[in-house]
Design a protein around this motif. Structure first.
Motif, mmCIF file in Angstrom:
data_model
loop_
_atom_site.group_PDB
_atom_site.id
_atom_site.type_symbol
_atom_site.label_atom_id
_atom_site.label_comp_id
_atom_site.label_asym_id
_atom_site.label_seq_id
_atom_site.Cartn_x
_atom_site.Cartn_y
_atom_site.Cartn_z
ATOM 1 N N ASP A 73 0.847 -1.197 0.000
ATOM 2 C CA ASP A 73 0.000 0.000 0.000
ATOM 3 C C ASP A 73 0.881 1.246 0.000
ATOM 4 O OD1 ASP A 73 1.062 -0.045 2.484
ATOM 5 O OD2 ASP A 73 -0.833 -0.166 3.571
ATOM 6 N N LEU A 74 0.311 2.352 0.405
ATOM 7 C CA LEU A 74 1.045 3.612 0.408
ATOM 8 C C LEU A 74 2.335 3.513 1.219
ATOM 9 C CD1 LEU A 74 0.253 6.558 -0.627
ATOM 10 C CD2 LEU A 74 0.179 7.038 1.800
ATOM 11 N N TYR A 75 2.242 2.874 2.384
ATOM 12 C CA TYR A 75 3.431 2.724 3.222
ATOM 13 C C TYR A 75 4.471 1.863 2.522
ATOM 14 C CZ TYR A 75 0.472 4.450 7.041
ATOM 15 O OH TYR A 75 -0.346 5.199 7.828
ATOM 16 N N GLU A 99 -10.073 1.077 -4.240
ATOM 17 C CA GLU A 99 -9.079 0.542 -3.314
ATOM 18 C C GLU A 99 -7.665 0.718 -3.856
ATOM 19 O OE1 GLU A 99 -9.412 -0.383 -0.343
ATOM 20 O OE2 GLU A 99 -11.578 -0.664 -0.129
ATOM 21 N N ARG A 108 -7.330 4.968 -5.598
ATOM 22 C CA ARG A 108 -7.722 6.116 -4.793
ATOM 23 C C ARG A 108 -7.073 6.000 -3.414
ATOM 24 N NH1 ARG A 108 -13.699 7.832 -3.595
ATOM 25 N NH2 ARG A 108 -13.249 9.830 -2.631
ATOM 26 N N TRP A 109 -7.109 4.789 -2.872
ATOM 27 C CA TRP A 109 -6.544 4.606 -1.530
ATOM 28 C C TRP A 109 -5.204 3.887 -1.559
ATOM 29 C CZ3 TRP A 109 -9.535 8.013 -0.052
ATOM 30 C CH2 TRP A 109 -10.911 7.987 -0.224
ATOM 31 N N TRP A 110 -4.761 3.465 -2.719
ATOM 32 C CA TRP A 110 -3.448 2.863 -2.887
ATOM 33 C C TRP A 110 -3.259 1.614 -2.039
ATOM 34 C CZ3 TRP A 110 -0.691 4.558 -6.897
ATOM 35 C CH2 TRP A 110 -1.129 5.771 -7.443
ATOM 36 N N ARG A 111 -4.314 0.847 -1.848
ATOM 37 C CA ARG A 111 -4.147 -0.446 -1.193
ATOM 38 C C ARG A 111 -4.068 -1.495 -2.294
ATOM 39 N NH1 ARG A 111 -7.571 -1.398 3.845
ATOM 40 N NH2 ARG A 111 -9.420 -1.044 2.590
#
Lengths: 297, 392
Positions: free
Chosen positions: A45-47, A261, A264-267
């Motif tokens: 994901d983003l992290y 997902e 937009r939310w980068w998962r």
């Protein structure tokens, strides 16, 4: 079954000629698919973008989480609703239009063919925006028309029960033209003698349709329904532009959920899992269709 | 980004004249694509030197470790005077004690209202407490027809319920952003008030896409109040007919027991860690932060300046619609500074919508909301626990 034996040198030559295509398919298709399969068992994901060390291997957790999320089941239900109501409806309308346009009584066939086909080649986003105006509760043309027959204003895109029918209606209008053309081609390949013979035997138009047209059209019908279904299972742009998946997520499709997902939310790990579930769903639906058609044939 | 991207090019020549050795290259990207584009630039190792950043994005880019902390630069600067900024706005740029952005222009929500309709209901100005506000809406409603509403808040917007929550004293998240605090009494009371507006017919359950022409509805008196940001001043001035111009006004938001807080929004200038021209980039950030440049930027775009000094200029001091913003800006708070915030905010309005449409009770909606938010923050909890272990 007769087995073809191919000399080995021809085999080498075949590989040689196939190599460029296989290489391209491998790099641009199988590699990304394999990569996203790997992605779907991680929580990238983003992290994870910030530092790959922040990514964990989670096994099938993305899948189990997905199956426990009400939003996913709602999206799946919406997708099925769209595919199983919109799909047959599109095919029925397309077949009806094709039969009408093949009839000897109709004039200006070329003109109508073009008119019916035009929506298919029009940009979906532009069409969706226009339809959003048509559906407007207070100022829309559709409600304006309905008010003349005494039907009260329907909140097409704002009412959770009406939003999906509204999207289906637009999708049918948009895509039946393509199927219609294929049906027309299929109808033209049915020999005229069959109809003549049936007529001499005393078969009426309805009997002629079910005993000649439909069986002769079966291969076309299989093709059209498989292609339409696969397309409809990937419903995305219509709700993305018209309703953003609302109201109350009643128009969120599986692909829209995946997009949200993932982009937009980068998962990405979770989104990849959604993609694979969708793949399995489409695979099963297609196999089922082939099986059904084969049984009937 | 957007209009700001076009306009900033006009401010650059003066800067280049002051610093002959520096050449500034401006890249415009539309707002809708900005977030994705900046992220892809980060992944592709192609980040700019400076970027304008929506200030709710700051925590996300800090989590990516993409931004340079600016505290030491600010401490030495004579152009960027921290005390001249609105504290609530400045704090949106502070993550874990370090500053990662300089406010460029500010944004917050206030009420736009039909002063004539309010006067007709017996109010010479906008009430300042929830109870009075509600009463005023009820009076206006009693003078309206069935399909007219005192207040419009699109149910697909997260800001209204969140603002009300913060006004009621809710921290939104608890344990340093590890879990949701939506099921606690503070947010609960705000949510009751919010859902009540719809249940009592004071606001219609419309989504943003269903409102075809806000200005027309406002002009026809179908709506008497609307919560929105500073860009609407220009829209209301241009789109409403002349005879309507003295019939609308702006006011700071009412609060639970007196003037209420609003959310600190706007955009910041940020410096990228990988920039190879940090010194020059900082000079440009200082230049854009000067009150006179801020004022020019305001005149070009209508974006409200972040520097309080710029607000003393007559062009802003004499704009009567801007005064509500000036007052509100002293009472703004940032949204929780976690990268997951935007997704959490989406959940807030989704559950709000379910409660408003009667698919869930308020109690059920808030329990489900906290459950979803806790699930979204799982990764953050894991990272925080791991980081603690690493430093020990």
């Amino acid at each position: 079954m007769a087995r073809l034996s191919i000399p080995s040198e021809a085999n080498t030559a075949a590989w040689f000629f196939l190599a460029p295509a296989l290489l391209l398919i491998g790099v641009f298709f199988f590699l990304p698919v394999a990569a996203s399969l790997v992605l779907s068992v991680t929580d990238f994901d983003l992290y994870g973008i910030a530092d790959p060390g922040n990514t964990r291997f989670v096994g099938l957790q993305n899948y189990s989480k997905l199956l426990q999320t009400p939003d996913f089941w709602a999206a799946l239900r919406n997708t099925f609703y769209f595919a199983f109501v919109g799909g047959p409806l599109t095919i029925a309308v397309a077949l009806g239009a094709a039969l009408l346009l093949s009839s000897k009584l109709v004039r200006f066939k070329g003109f109508f063919r073009t008119i019916y086909f035009t929506p298919f080649v029009t940009t979906l986003v532009a069409v969706a925006i226009v339809w959003r105006y048509l559906y407007h509760t207070r100022y829309g043309l559709i409600n304006y028309g309905l008010s003349y027959v005494g039907i009260g204003p329907i909140d097409w895109l704002g009412d959770p029960d009406w939003a999906m029918p509204a999207i289906i209606l637009m999708a049918v209008w948009k895509s039946f033209g393509y199927n219609m053309l294929i049906f027309i081609a299929g109808l033209q390949s049915i020999p005229e003698e069959l109809y003549d013979a049936a007529e001499i035997d005393g078969a009426g138009p309805i009997r002629r349709f079910f005993s000649i047209t439909l069986p002769m059209l079966m291969p076309t019908l299989v093709f059209v329904s498989v292609v339409t279904m696969i397309g409809y299972f990937q419903l995305f742009a219509e709700p993305y532009v018209m309703t953003q998946g609302g109201p109350l997520r009643s128009t969120t499709s599986v692909v829209l959920l995946m997009y949200e997902e993932g982009f937009r939310w980068w998962r990405m790990g979770y989104a990849a899992a959604i993609a694979f579930v969708l793949f399995v769903v489409i695979l099963i639906a297609t196999l089922l269709q082939f099986r059904l058609q084969k049984e009937r044939a | 980004m957007g209009r700001e991207g076009e306009v900033v090019s006009e401010l650059i020549p003066a800067f280049e004249k002051e610093h002959p050795g520096i050449k500034v290259e401006v890249q415009q990207i539309p707002w809708s694509a900005a977030h994705e584009k900046l992220l892809t630039a980060f992944v592709g190792d192609a980040t700019p030197d400076i970027a304008m950043l929506g200030n709710t994005w700051v925590p996300e880019f800090v989590a990516l470790d993409a931004l340079e902390p600016l505290d030491s630069l600010v401490a030495r600067s004579t152009d960027v005077v921290r005390s001249d900024y609105f504290p609530g706005i400045w704090s949106t740029n502070v993550v874990d004690g370090a500053t990662y952005g300089i406010p460029w222009y500010v944004d917050t929500q206030v009420i736009f209202y039909r002063s004539d309709l309010l006067a007709k209901a017996g109010y010479s100005q906008m009430p300042s407490t929830w109870a009075d506000w509600r009463q005023a809406m009820q009076k206006i409603k009693s003078q309206m027809s069935a399909r007219q509403y005192p207040l419009l808040i699109p149910i697909t917007e997260w800001r209204p319920p969140v603002i009300l929550g913060v006004q009621a004293g809710s921290p939104l998240l608890r344990d340093n952003g590890r879990r949701g605090a939506f099921h606690e009494p503070q947010f609960r009371s705000a949510f009751d008030f919010y859902a009540g507006l719809f249940h009592d017919g004071l606001a219609p359950a419309f989504s943003a896409s269903e409102i075809s022409n806000l200005y027309q509805e406002f002009e026809r008196g179908n709506i008497a109040m609307y919560i929105s940001g500073p860009w609407q001043i220009g829209e209301f001035t241009n789109r409403l007919p002349k005879e309507m111009q003295d019939k609308w006004m702006t006011a700071p938001l009412p609060g639970m027991n007196g003037p209420g807080v609003s959310l600190a929004g706007g955009a910041s200038l940020s410096l990228y860690r990988r920039s190879t021209h940090k010194r020059e980039a900082w000079l440009l950030m200082e230049y854009l932060s000067r009150p006179d440049v801020q004022l020019r930027f305001y005149k070009l775009t209508g974006d409200l300046p972040a520097r309080r000094e710029a607000w003393r200029d007559t062009s802003l001091a004499s704009n009567r619609y801007a005064q509500a913003f000036r007052e509100q800006l002293d009472r703004v708070v940032p949204t929780p500074k976690v990268p997951e915030w935007e997704q959490i905010a989406t959940k807030v309005f989704e559950y709000g919508e379910k409660a408003i449409r009667g698919r869930m009770t308020v109690e059920q909606a808030l329990v489900a909301l906290d459950r979803d938010v806790d699930a979204l923050l799982e990764k953050r909890r894991w990272l925080m626990s791991r980081r603690k272990l690493a430093t020990r």
